[in-house]
Design a protein around this motif. Structure first.
Motif, PDB file in Angstrom:
ATOM      1  N   ARG A 103       0.851  -1.187   0.000  1.00 29.99           N
ATOM      2  CA  ARG A 103       0.000   0.000   0.000  1.00 29.99           C
ATOM      3  C   ARG A 103       0.891   1.244   0.000  1.00 29.99           C
ATOM      4  O   ARG A 103       2.070   1.166   0.324  1.00 29.99           O
TER       5      ARG A 103
ATOM      6  N   SER B  80      -4.797  -2.236  -0.751  1.00 30.57           N
ATOM      7  CA  SER B  80      -5.049  -3.535  -1.375  1.00 30.57           C
ATOM      8  C   SER B  80      -5.008  -4.622  -0.312  1.00 30.57           C
ATOM      9  O   SER B  80      -4.298  -4.505   0.688  1.00 30.57           O
TER      10      SER B  80
ATOM     11  N   THR C  19      -8.331  -3.829  -4.788  1.00 31.55           N
ATOM     12  CA  THR C  19      -7.377  -2.741  -5.045  1.00 31.55           C
ATOM     13  C   THR C  19      -8.145  -1.432  -5.196  1.00 31.55           C
ATOM     14  O   THR C  19      -9.104  -1.349  -5.974  1.00 31.55           O
TER      15      THR C  19
END
Length: 733
Positions: A443, A466, A494
């Motif tokens: 991330r 994500s 995502t």
């Protein structure tokens, strides 16, 4: 015993001769040595001096001796000093403590994400100059000496005063007998590595104990006939007694001090050395017993002291208590990279105003919370009608930092956070921050923010989240799971969100803002036996506005305060992977309050709701409840009794109550009950206030650590009969 008896005889003889000749009694000087928390014994000695009727003509000291001596010189009685020091926060005396209420929303986030912050200058890691700026000490002493705030010559104080500091650049002794009293006192007590140096007249000053820990000579120069000395210095310790870095520094400092004391004792007429070998220089929480040790030592010499007295206990008028300030003008010195409006905005009060001292100290704390200033000092000068505030700032020369954090939860799994923060990248007042989160799920969080104080501020942020997990929602109101006869589906989630925003502060505590967002959302499942395992792969454009208020004293274990967050977002465009998009809006709000009940018990109440407006909404933006301990994004919300992301709907209402018991400092046991209604258009269907469909309960243990809260929660729900246990480690990110 011979020397005290001889001294007593001489004092009685001197007093008799003086009385016969009509002269005044000899002038008494008191010298107080440094010694950290051991210096609280000085208060006990002063109490006995007053009881013996000794009127102090001059007083001087070093380090803690300067602090006690300076306050006594300003007019306080020993009993008042006893009450003052017993009421202080022992922890705050040793470290910078910035109340959460003094921090901006950006600063709150900073303190609640990173476990370690290191200067990163010239692409080299550094270490802080000291542990604490000593701001709590500074604001406390400034308030206590408010009644003498205009005095610049210390000989004009109720008792003439002198203290000693050390020039950190030259190693020279600096005698301070004029200037701003709190500056001088704090400079004398700026223990190396513990407190930042204090700037006075262009010199950087530290603890006077380095050069002269017992300034008896200065009392002689001031005109003292008789000198009473109180020595709380340590002797040399063996290897088993030296503990920690502070102990090493004290030992090094004591080498020369002990050598000098033999001569200094000869200049002292009445020498008092309290028995405080069992305490160390940071034992401020043992203040009461240390003060008693000072009394015990002085009482042994009571007859000798009484010979100097007036024959009756000394009574001093109480120092007037000041609760407010009238500030006519604010002059800010030392600014280069920051604007005056930025500083005034952080202070949260403006010129030509009357404010309480508490509000003034909150403003100084707000300024300190920015971490943009290495030193903050101030003084008051008489103006035409009220005071002029002179604010002296030293900007932090370090504008780049590396920060680190650790976290684990059941949704994002393990994560290591590395942050690079750069201040003043493009313009004054700006902050650029990049979080890179490594672990089971990559991330990032990028934010560029220009903080203009009470003027409108603005910025840009980009966030990627994500994760991969089995969840009990399929983003289609359960239809897919029913068709496949599954209880959960494994998804790869995502979310990349890019936002521009403007915001400002009003009424000192509320933040209001608006912005635009472009979001990319991809949700897929590789384990579905279908040709198209992708739920969504779209871009969404929206406009939003928000209002926030946060006065919680602690985000994770609040004892007092209120919290509110409200947001309205309008989705007006989508690349529409599913070919079903039409414009819709989402409204949501969250409110909470915490109240300390008694003896470590705190009750926290929370309520939240959200709903969608529009004929058709995108189910991927539904509210999804379940789990605990993860960083909540989009419309994901915690809910006890159900596993992560288990309940979904385009509208919901939830309430929760938590009873927390802090049974040992920073150790918490808590119980929580939460209830919710969630589904499709529950406000339209009239189900919003019906008996809750879903409920859950939890018991937990949590401890506050340097990396954030470490918690274990055991949760269950009467509806599912399931028991779930969750672990959460570190700040949520």
């Amino acid at each position: 015993m011979k020397k005290p008896l001889l001294l007593l005889f001489c004092l009685l003889l001197l007093g008799t001769v003086a009385a016969q000749e009509g002269e005044k009694k000899p002038k008494v000087g008191v010298v107080l040595s440094g010694g950290g928390a051991k210096g609280l014994a000085h208060i006990g000695v002063l109490k006995v001096l007053e009881e013996a009727g000794v009127e102090v003509s001059y007083i001087g000291g070093t380090s803690m001796g300067a602090i006690v001596g300076g306050l006594y010189a300003s007019g306080y009685s020993a009993n008042e000093l006893d009450s003052i020091f017993n009421s202080l926060d022992a922890d705050a005396l040793l470290r910078d403590y910035t109340p959460r209420s003094s921090q901006s929303f950006f600063e709150k986030r900073n303190d609640e994400m990173y476990a370690l912050t290191l200067p990163f200058k010239g692409f080299r890691l550094g270490f802080p100059t000291a542990i604490s700026k000593g701001l709590y000490n500074y604001t406390t002493i400034s308030k206590l000496t408010d009644h003498v705030r205009h005095i610049r010559d210390f000989t004009n104080l109720p008792i003439p005063f002198v203290c000693i500091a050390t020039d950190i650049e030259t190693g020279e002794e600096v005698v301070l007998h004029e200037g701003v009293l709190p500056d001088a006192i704090l400079a004398s007590g700026a223990f190396p590595s513990l407190y930042y140096p204090v700037a006075i007249d262009g010199r950087l000053l530290i603890d006077g104990g380095v050069t002269n820990n017992y300034p008896v000579e200065e009392l002689r120069k001031m005109g003292a006939d008789i000198i009473i000395g109180v020595d709380v210095q340590d002797g040399l310790k063996d290897r088993d007694e030296i503990k920690g870095a502070t102990g090493v520094l004290v030992q090094i400092n004591n080498y020369q001090m002990i050598k000098k004391m033999e001569q200094k004792r000869k200049l002292t007429d009445i020498y008092i050395k309290p028995d405080i070998h069992a305490y160390n220089v940071i034992d401020f929480d043992e203040g009461k017993s240390i003060i008693e040790k000072g009394e015990e030592a002085a009482r042994k010499m009571f007859d000798t002291l009484a010979a100097l007295g007036k024959g009756a206990p000394l009574k001093k008028e109480r120092v007037p208590v000041t609760d407010s300030l009238s500030i006519e003008q604010i002059k800010v010195k030392g600014l280069d990279s920051y604007t005056r409006s930025y500083v005034i905005g952080k202070l949260s009060f403006k010129p030509d105003s009357k404010i309480s001292y508490d509000r003034f100290n909150r403003g100084i704390s707000n300024l300190n919370a920015t971490q943009n200033f290495n030193t903050i000092s101030y003084s008051f000068e008489p103006g035409k009608k009220d005071d002029v505030l002179i604010l002296n700032l030293t900007e932090n020369p370090v504008n780049r930092y590396l920060k680190f954090g650790l976290h684990y939860d059941g949704l994002y799994k393990s994560a290591i956070l590395v942050n690079l923060t750069q201040k003043k990248l493009i313009m004054r007042n700006d902050v650029t921050s990049l979080d890179v989160i490594l672990g089971d799920n990559f991330r990032y969080n990028f934010n560029y923010y220009i903080d203009n104080g009470f003027h409108i501020s603005y910025g840009f942020r980009s966030i990627m989240n994500s994760f991969n997990r089995n969840i009990a929602t399929d983003f289609s109101e359960g239809e897919l799971l029913d068709q496949l006869n599954l209880g959960s589906v494994n998804i790869d989630f995502t979310d990349i969100s890019n936002q521009i925003y403007i915001q400002t502060i009003f009424a000192q505590r509320f933040m209001i803002g608006a912005g635009a967002e472009l979001k990319f959302l991809k949700i897929k499942s590789e384990n579905l036996d279908e040709n198209e395992p992708v739920f969504d792969n779209s871009n969404y454009f929206s406009l939003y506005g928000y209002l926030k208020f946060d006065s919680y004293d602690n985000r994770y274990f609040p004892n007092e305060g209120w919290y509110f967050s409200g947001e309205a977002k309008s989705y007006i465009y989508s690349s529409d992977f599913t070919r079903t998009f039409s414009r819709f809006n989402i409204i949501k709000g969250d409110i909470g309050t915490a109240k300390n009940l008694c003896n470590g018990f705190t009750l926290e109440l929370q309520a939240e709701t959200g709903f969608a407006l529009g004929e058709e909404t995108v189910p991927f933006f539904d509210f999804i409840l379940g789990g605990y301990g993860y960083n909540m994004i989009n419309n994901f919300r915690h809910f006890y009794g159900y596993d992560f992301l288990s309940l979904s709907g385009n509208s919901y209402i939830k309430g929760a109550a938590t009873l927390d018991y802090e049974f040992i400092r920073k150790n918490h046991i808590n119980v929580t009950a939460n209830y919710a209604n969630i589904g499709k258009n529950i406000y339209e269907e009239g189900n919003v206030l019906s008996i809750p469909q879903y409920s859950g309960y939890a018991v937990g243990y949590g401890i506050e650590t340097i990396i954030g809260p470490v918690e274990i929660k055991h949760s269950w729900s009467p509806e599912t009969k399931e028991h779930l246990t969750w672990f959460s480690v570190g700040f949520w990110f």
